[in-house]
Scaffold this active site. Structure first.
Site, PDB file in Angstrom:
ATOM      1  CG  HIS A  33     -23.958  -6.749  19.246  1.00 39.64           C
ATOM      2  ND1 HIS A  33     -23.500  -6.935  20.525  1.00 39.64           N
ATOM      3  CD2 HIS A  33     -23.267  -5.694  18.752  1.00 39.64           C
ATOM      4  CE1 HIS A  33     -22.556  -6.048  20.787  1.00 39.64           C
ATOM      5  NE2 HIS A  33     -22.407  -5.279  19.752  1.00 39.64           N
ATOM      6  CD  GLN A 147     -20.836   3.616  15.958  1.00 35.28           C
ATOM      7  OE1 GLN A 147     -19.672   3.613  16.295  1.00 35.28           O
ATOM      8  NE2 GLN A 147     -21.623   2.559  16.146  1.00 35.28           N
TER       9      GLN A 147
HETATM   10  O1  PAF Z   1     -20.416   0.315  17.374  1.00 31.21           O
HETATM   11  C1  PAF Z   1     -19.399  -0.400  17.301  1.00 31.21           C
HETATM   12  O2  PAF Z   1     -19.342  -1.509  17.841  1.00 31.21           O
HETATM   13  C2  PAF Z   1     -18.174   0.122  16.549  1.00 31.21           C
HETATM   14  O3  PAF Z   1     -18.034   1.498  16.723  1.00 31.21           O
HETATM   15  C3  PAF Z   1     -18.194  -0.260  15.054  1.00 31.21           C
HETATM   16  C4  PAF Z   1     -19.363   0.371  14.341  1.00 31.21           C
HETATM   17  C5  PAF Z   1     -18.244  -1.777  14.901  1.00 31.21           C
HETATM   18  C6  PAF Z   1     -16.903   0.239  14.363  1.00 31.21           C
HETATM   19  O4  PAF Z   1     -15.759  -0.341  14.911  1.00 31.21           O
END
Ligand code: PAF
Length: 271
Positions: A33, A147
């Site tokens: 992150h 995603q």
């Molecule tokens: O990847 C994540 O942590 C989640 O899927 C996100 C993009 C924050 C959406 O809740």
């Protein structure tokens, strides 16, 4: 660093800035992150991180209740790397959110097979964030490759003028892809988990010269011998996620497994 909890306060902050670089997260932040935030900081404007465990992307039988919650520590980490604004909405943030459908071709494959609700929940909450924030840039980790593709497709179809950036996977020294779910592994499972990335990489490196189905069967066998339950082990086209039988440029090897109840995913783009 400003910490905001209400939509009203967020709107007041947003009025002051034109260019927002947005990193959506569910907290329990790790180096993966933080690499998204560092990347966001390279762009003009302010960096805004959200921390919200989105109930819409969890099915009733999934791990919403035990998903790690570490807000205090997360805020410390973000402060250290000079994040500008953190938005931590209240749990009712997801109530009344417009339910959207993610691109059906992409969302029905890989993780979408065992988690059919998942990408619709992700797109619904992200749309809610994006409509509020109108970010200039958004940043997603490529560990969640599917995603990333689905959000990219969603942005292409939408009227938002938001650019998406896919950021490379950050790994532990033993190769395990960083994930908040790694914290749910016992020490013994944690040792086994590192083998996932070893098998992934070994398999990917042979894809140009060996039969893909043979590699797939061998890979699954190795994982099962280590007590992983394999959800999918897929060689696919990295744009459409369509399964492929013969190697082509930009093949993605994507794997999802379950280890003692903990879901782990990883992938390797073979170029
Ligand atoms: O990847 C994540 O942590 C989640 O899927 C996100 C993009 C924050 C959406 O809740």
């Amino acid at each position: 660093m400003q910490i905001i909890r209400s939509v009203k306060d967020l709107e007041a902050v947003l009025q002051q800035y034109e260019e927002i670089n947005f990193v959506p997260t569910m907290g329990n932040l790790h180096a993966g992150h933080l690499s998204l935030v560092s990347e966001a900081k390279k762009y003009d404007g302010i960096t805004l991180v959200s921390i919200f465990i989105n109930p819409l992307q969890f099915a009733p039988n999934e791990d919403l209740d035990i998903y790690p919650r570490t807000e205090k520590q997360d805020l410390k980490e973000l402060e250290k790397i000079n994040c500008d604004v953190v938005f931590c909405p209240e749990p009712n943030f997801a109530e009344g959110v417009k339910k959207l459908h993610a691109n059906s071709d992409l969302s029905k494959k890989l993780c979408g097979i065992s988690r059919p609700h998942f990408f619709h929940g992700v797109i619904s909450i992200l749309n809610h964030f994006f409509q509020l924030i109108k970010p200039k840039n958004v940043f997603f980790g490529l560990k969640d490759y599917q995603q990333y593709l689905i959000v990219k497709d969603f942005l292409t179809q939408s009227t938002l003028k938001t650019s998406i950036h896919g950021i490379p996977i950050v790994r532990e020294p033993d190769g395990l892809a960083m994930s908040s779910r790694n914290n749910l592994l016992t020490p013994d499972q944690r040792l086994i988990a590192s083998k996932l990335s070893v098998i992934l990489k070994d398999t990917a490196l042979q894809a140009k010269i060996k039969n893909l189905e043979h590699l797939r069967v061998e890979g699954i066998k190795k994982l099962e011998e280590l007590n992983f339950k394999v959800d999918y082990f897929s060689f696919c086209n990295s744009s459409t996620l369509e399964e492929i039988d013969d190697f082509e440029e930009n093949t993605l090897l994507a794997i999802a497994v379950n280890l003692g109840g903990v879901r782990l995913i990883d992938n390797y783009l073979i170029q």
